[in-house]
Scaffold this motif. Structure first.
Motif, PDB file in Angstrom:
ATOM      1  N   HIS A   3       0.867  -1.177   0.000  1.00 16.54           N
ATOM      2  CA  HIS A   3       0.000   0.000   0.000  1.00 16.54           C
ATOM      3  C   HIS A   3       0.905   1.228   0.000  1.00 16.54           C
ATOM      4  O   HIS A   3       2.078   1.137   0.373  1.00 16.54           O
ATOM      5  N   ASP A  12      -8.032  -8.195  -0.708  1.00 18.98           N
ATOM      6  CA  ASP A  12      -7.652  -6.789  -0.613  1.00 18.98           C
ATOM      7  C   ASP A  12      -7.135  -6.389   0.764  1.00 18.98           C
ATOM      8  O   ASP A  12      -7.130  -5.219   1.117  1.00 18.98           O
ATOM      9  N   TYR A  13      -6.690  -7.366   1.550  1.00 26.00           N
ATOM     10  CA  TYR A  13      -6.149  -7.048   2.874  1.00 26.00           C
ATOM     11  C   TYR A  13      -5.217  -8.153   3.334  1.00 26.00           C
ATOM     12  O   TYR A  13      -5.225  -9.277   2.819  1.00 26.00           O
ATOM     13  N   GLN A  50      -5.318  -5.439  10.717  1.00 25.62           N
ATOM     14  CA  GLN A  50      -5.709  -5.684   9.331  1.00 25.62           C
ATOM     15  C   GLN A  50      -5.290  -4.483   8.495  1.00 25.62           C
ATOM     16  O   GLN A  50      -5.646  -3.347   8.783  1.00 25.62           O
ATOM     17  N   SER A 102      -4.847  -2.790   4.525  1.00 25.52           N
ATOM     18  CA  SER A 102      -5.367  -2.854   3.159  1.00 25.52           C
ATOM     19  C   SER A 102      -4.238  -3.063   2.143  1.00 25.52           C
ATOM     20  O   SER A 102      -3.124  -2.583   2.331  1.00 25.52           O
ATOM     21  N   LYS A 156      -1.112  -4.928  -5.721  1.00 26.11           N
ATOM     22  CA  LYS A 156      -1.695  -6.270  -5.616  1.00 26.11           C
ATOM     23  C   LYS A 156      -0.932  -7.314  -6.415  1.00 26.11           C
ATOM     24  O   LYS A 156      -0.601  -8.394  -5.907  1.00 26.11           O
TER      25      LYS A 156
END
Length: 237
Positions: free
Chosen positions: A190, A206-207, A214, A216, A222
């Motif tokens: 991120h 997505d995490y 947690q 992101s 990704k």
């Protein structure tokens, strides 16, 4: 024996800077300086070198394009003015990614990552990968072992290094740490997070989770993140 270095860059000033840094570093020597990838290819076909310093933006074929053509490239350190190619570079297993203009200190950190060792006539010329870093916290330098880091959170010109028992706030940019930390142990997920791969306890599309936190996964990161996870799984199976 010294480690032989091949410098590939189409800018004479950039060539001379890297050449000077190599000449000022014990156990390194400049083997050849090339203006483009095709000259470098000829050198690599005829000789063995230990470290390749490779610019990205060059005529005919880019540095990364050239690197993709090599079956067994030397330990490669990217030298470029373009930050946006960092992820692609690490996908090609480069040792480090130096953003121009870089200091001699930053150059030495890249060399330390090479982890190669050679023996000279008088002593071992071992260049070992570091397992820790000293960070300036308040008025003292604090040693942080890489294997203790859970994740790093970017806070503008500062970062927060999350450890199991405490957090350290350090004057550093997240992008600088991205190039400093070993790319086989840490990954950026991120714009605000770099995580330790072996500290991830769970993940979704997505995490990721580290202990009770947690975090992101940004869309930009990704593909690289899941490619690294897949590569690690293949190695461990």
């Amino acid at each position: 024996m010294n480690l032989k270095c091949l410098i590939v860059d189409d800018e004479p000033i950039a060539q001379n800077i890297v050449k000077g840094f190599v000449e000022d570093t014990p156990n390194l020597e400049v083997f050849e300086v090339c203006d483009n990838a095709m000259e470098a290819l000829k050198v690599l076909q005829e000789h063995t070198v230990d470290i390749l310093f490779l610019d990205i933006e060059m005529p005919k074929i880019t540095g990364l394009g050239f690197l993709k053509t090599l079956d067994h490239p030397p330990a490669t350190i990217i030298t470029t003015a373009y930050r946006e190619f960092a992820l692609e570079g690490y996908e090609l297993n480069v040792v480090d990614y130096l953003l121009k203009p870089f200091s001699f200190e930053r150059f030495l950190k890249a060399i330390n990552k090479v982890g190669s060792s050679k023996r000279t006539d008088d002593h071992d010329a071992k260049i070992a990968s570091k397992s820790y870093e000293y960070f300036k916290v308040d008025r003292k330098n604090v040693r942080v072992n890489y294997n203790e880091i859970l994740y790093i959170e970017g806070l503008s010109n500062y970062v927060k290094i999350h450890l199991p028992d405490k957090d350290l706030v350090v004057y550093h940019k997240l992008a600088d740490l991205e190039t400093l930390l070993p790319c086989d142990q840490f990954v950026r997920i991120h714009k605000s997070y770099i995580v330790a791969l072996d500290k991830i306890t769970a993940y979704g599309s997505d995490y990721i989770e580290i202990i009770d936190e947690q975090l992101s996964i940004g869309n930009t990161y990704k593909n690289n993140f899941f490619a690294l996870l897949s590569e690690r799984d293949e190695k461990n199976n």
